[in-house]
Scaffold this motif. Structure first.
Motif: not given
Length: 804
Positions: A341, A471, A479, A482, A484, A496, A498-499, A502, A530, A532
């Protein structure tokens, strides 16, 4: 009175003025770009309009040629007229907004505003893009009426790409004027608005330049290399890859030195004033003209070695000489890369025990304390400072968001142990039991306000919608690592990705099937989008090439066909389901990302900075997630039925083939209209990416209110063998002329076969599933080619296409 900006003027045609003019033109505003008459005109030139406009013409040409591009579409330049401050000054009388971007000289600005005061219409807003001269000084002696319409509008370079617009009210600026410019800047110009006080360098540069100054001084004291510093303060810390010294090279050391000198000269009581003094090695660089990228040499440069290969060099601060670039190898960086994270990554760096971690902690702690001490001097709250740094310096988290990630309690304890002077207001916040600057409650984000000593709601635009806040408030209904599915209110849900970048992988493709089933039971509509960070960012950079490469090398062609079928059917099933879908792409929307938009969505609501295209040709493949089929369908079915029957399909076939076969992609949403990825009568552009998800949701709700019915699947008219034959001749000529390689020609020929529908007669209407099958077959054939494998490997290693 309904205030509008129909005509604007920009005075000063340098890179900043040209960028502001280009942005205004991109928003549909007519612009008058003015500059001075050259001082060195000959007698013959003094009566020559072209010679008198030489400076402004050069500025306009520079804006048109700038890279990255300043114009969303070069056709927007047709809205800009150029002139000079002698012959064309009277034209300012028609302007609704006049923006001054001239040299930072108080006397020159005062004289200019005095002239403007005598000609502007009563409703005209006048602003200065200054960063160092107080508004009060510039407007001294001007009428009260002028002052009510006067403010600071501080854009950042490059104007199109930097999200930040700092607005600085004058002491007498009318509230109505401030409200109007705030909305115009946010909605029409797409900027992130930050309210700054009339202090030197405002917010972004005041905080940013202090941080750079501290790091440059510490690099001398602690003996790290420039490569090590930029590795510490790059992506691992949520900063752009250009980090500190790379960013300075990009901006220009002379510009950096000017901003730093401003802070030093105009802020005598700043407790960190000493950090606004350039270390000796940087001063020497400026004296030598080593100013960064514009001089092909700054903190870093590239040179050819004895073998003729380009190698990267970096400056050694101890000797002020260039040495070969050596990649950083620090334990804290290794730990950060392994962390999952953002909080874990930052903590791995600042709480490590190697020399890099100590350096990062010293500089970061200093910066956090400095930011807190600037409230309320330069800004009213932590939100303005965080947004200014995110939007003006492209960092993922501002100082106070970063402080939350680091841990306020833990970091303050260490700061005090180190003997640092932690601001009393921060200690008071902790003493009251408040251990973070931000929190989310009831679907809203709150910030800690030092003035009221309480949490206050973060102000958002009416249509702004934060997925992170949703979120954090527990609105994720489904989710996996990769992707959600997020509840964004009113029975609308957002898919969304999330990789990394993406990128689309098998997990996302399988998830899309579950989304359809969930939506049919529970959702009024779906948004695909998304948020990002960074510019230009990535809605989706395409398929997961690592996965595709593994299938190619393992010769797993049956698995490849199954994966492609899954992708095609997942996208198609969502498209034909009884639920409206809007895609909200921005930034890189390439390959598979483009296919999702073309195939799954009823409408596209695209951000202005949209880089959209089917670029699979660059890795030796073709679009096989429905991209070939759906781009062709978008061209054909955009025409009314009676027109479709009489249209010469070859006029549609060639641009579709060229878009895919030449791997064309847009550099803006406006260019996406030109390429056919978006259509002006169905899709729309949102200038401000912050509002994109909210605006997409509005489109979904509008379709629901209108009584949405899903599209009916119908046969697709195709060119057949006539189309393939027409393209063969062009491919042959391009191959012979050296414009295509043999592998390019092989791929281009199959692309033509797919979009022509195969071996059928011209005008035949076929089932789209036939085209999907042609896509899969071609993709798998290419996957068997060694040259395709080499292209994929090269893209993964170098981030650029291989020509083989």
């Amino acid at each position: 009175m309904v205030r509008k900006i129909s005509n604007a003027a920009v005075i000063g045609s340098g890179i900043m003025g040209g960028g502001i003019a280009a942005l205004l033109a991109g928003a549909g505003v007519k612009v008058l770009l003015l500059d001075i008459v050259p001082f060195d005109l000959t007698d013959d030139e003094k009566n020559d309009p072209a010679a008198r406009n030489r400076i402004v013409k050069a500025g306009m040409d520079g804006a048109l040629m700038a890279q990255p591009p300043l114009f969303y579409n070069k056709k927007d330049a047709g809205l800009i007229d150029i002139g000079n401050l002698t012959d064309d000054f009277d034209k300012l009388a028609d302007c609704d907004w006049i923006c001054e971007v001239v040299v930072e000289n108080l006397k020159i600005k005062q004289e200019l505003f005095k002239r403007i005061e005598g000609i502007r219409k009563p409703t005209c807003i006048v602003s200065s893009n200054t960063s160092g001269i107080p508004l009060k000084a510039m407007s001294e002696g001007l009428s009260p009426e002028f002052k009510t319409h006067f403010l600071g509008t501080h854009f950042f370079n490059p104007v199109r790409w930097m999200h930040l617009l700092e607005l600085i009210p004058g002491e007498e600026t009318a509230p109505e004027v401030l409200r109007f410019i705030e909305r115009f800047g946010e909605i029409n110009l797409g900027k992130g608005i930050v309210w700054a006080k009339d202090t030197p360098n405002f917010i972004g540069n005041r905080i940013g330049i202090q941080g750079m100054g501290k790091i440059m001084q510490e690099v001398v004291k602690q003996g790290l290399t420039l490569a090590e510093v930029d590795a510490l303060f790059g992506p691992a810390m949520g900063r752009p890859s250009s980090a500190i010294f790379g960013t300075a090279d990009l901006v220009g050391l002379d510009t950096m030195a000017h901003v730093m000198e401003n802070s030093y000269d105009l802020c005598p009581d700043d407790e960190e004033r000493a950090t606004h003094v350039l270390p000796d090695f940087v001063t020497k660089m400026v004296e030598k003209g080593w100013l960064g990228n514009k001089t092909k040499g700054g903190f870093f440069k590239k040179v050819k070695n004895a073998d003729g290969k380009k190698v990267k060099m970096m400056l050694d601060p101890a000797t002020c000489e260039y040495v070969e670039f050596v990649k950083a190898d620090l334990p804290c960086i290794t730990a950060a890369k392994a962390a999952a994270t953002p909080a874990e990554k930052i903590k791995a760096i600042v709480y490590g025990d190697d020399k890099g971690a100590r350096f990062a902690w010293d500089c970061s702690a200093n910066g956090l304390i400095y930011a807190a001490n600037r409230i309320p001097e330069i800004a009213a709250s932590v939100v303005e400072i965080d947004n200014a740094m995110k939007w003006g310096y492209a960092v993922e988290t501002g100082p106070f968001e970063t402080w939350d990630l680091v841990g306020v309690k833990e970091s303050v304890a260490r700061m005090e142990a180190d003997g640092l002077a932690v601001p009393e207001k921060v200690k008071a916040m902790l003493a009251a039991g408040n251990d973070s600057f931000y929190k989310v409650e009831g679907g809203r984000q709150y910030f800690y306000d030092f003035t009221t000593e309480s949490y206050q709601p973060v102000k958002l635009s009416d249509t702004a919608l934060s997925l992170a806040t949703c979120k954090a408030d527990g609105k994720v209904v489904k989710s996996c690592p990769s992707v959600s599915l997020v509840d964004i209110g009113d029975d609308i849900f957002c898919v969304e990705f999330t990789t990394k970048m993406n990128a689309l992988n098998r997990e996302i493709i399988e998830f899309m099937g579950d989304v359809k089933e969930f939506a049919l039971e529970n959702a009024a509509g779906i948004v695909i989008g998304n948020q990002a960070g960074g510019m230009p960012g990535a809605f989706s950079a395409g398929a997961d090439l690592d996965y595709v490469l593994g299938l190619c090398k393992g010769k797993k062609y049956a698995e490849m066909d199954e994966f492609l079928s899954l992708a095609q059917n997942g996208i198609k099933d969502i498209r034909y389901a009884n639920v409206p879908v809007v895609a909200a792409p921005y930034g890189m929307t390439l390959g598979g990302g483009c296919e999702v938009c073309l195939g799954a969505a009823d409408k596209i609501v695209g951000a202005a900075d949209l880089m959209m295209g089917l670029v699979e040709m660059g890795v030796g493949l073709l679009p096989a997630g429905g991209g070939c089929t759906n781009l062709w369908k978008k061209f054909v079915f955009s025409l009314p039925d009676p027109v479709q029957k009489d249209t010469d399909l070859s006029k549609l076939f060639v641009p579709v083939f060229m878009a895919i076969g030449m791997a064309k992609y847009s550099m803006s949403a406006k260019q996406s209209f030109s390429l056919g990825h978006m259509h002006p009568w169905a899709d729309r552009i949102v200038m401000n990416r912050d509002l994109l998800i909210g605006e997409a949701k509005k489109e979904v709700l509008a379709m629901v209110d209108a009584g949405y019915a899903p599209p009916v699947k119908k046969p697709v008219p195709v060119m057949g063998e006539a189309g393939t034959g027409m393209i063969h001749a062009q491919i042959f000529n391009m191959l012979k002329g050296g414009f295509l390689s043999d592998h390019d020609a092989l791929i281009a020929t199959r692309i033509a076969t797919v979009i022509s529908g195969g071996s059928v007669k011209e005008g035949t209407a076929i089932d789209e599933d036939v085209m999907y099958k042609l896509e899969r077959e071609a993709f798998i054939d290419f996957a068997k080619e060694e040259k395709t494998i080499a292209r994929i490997e090269h893209m993964l290693k170098k981030g650029a296409p291989l020509r083989n």
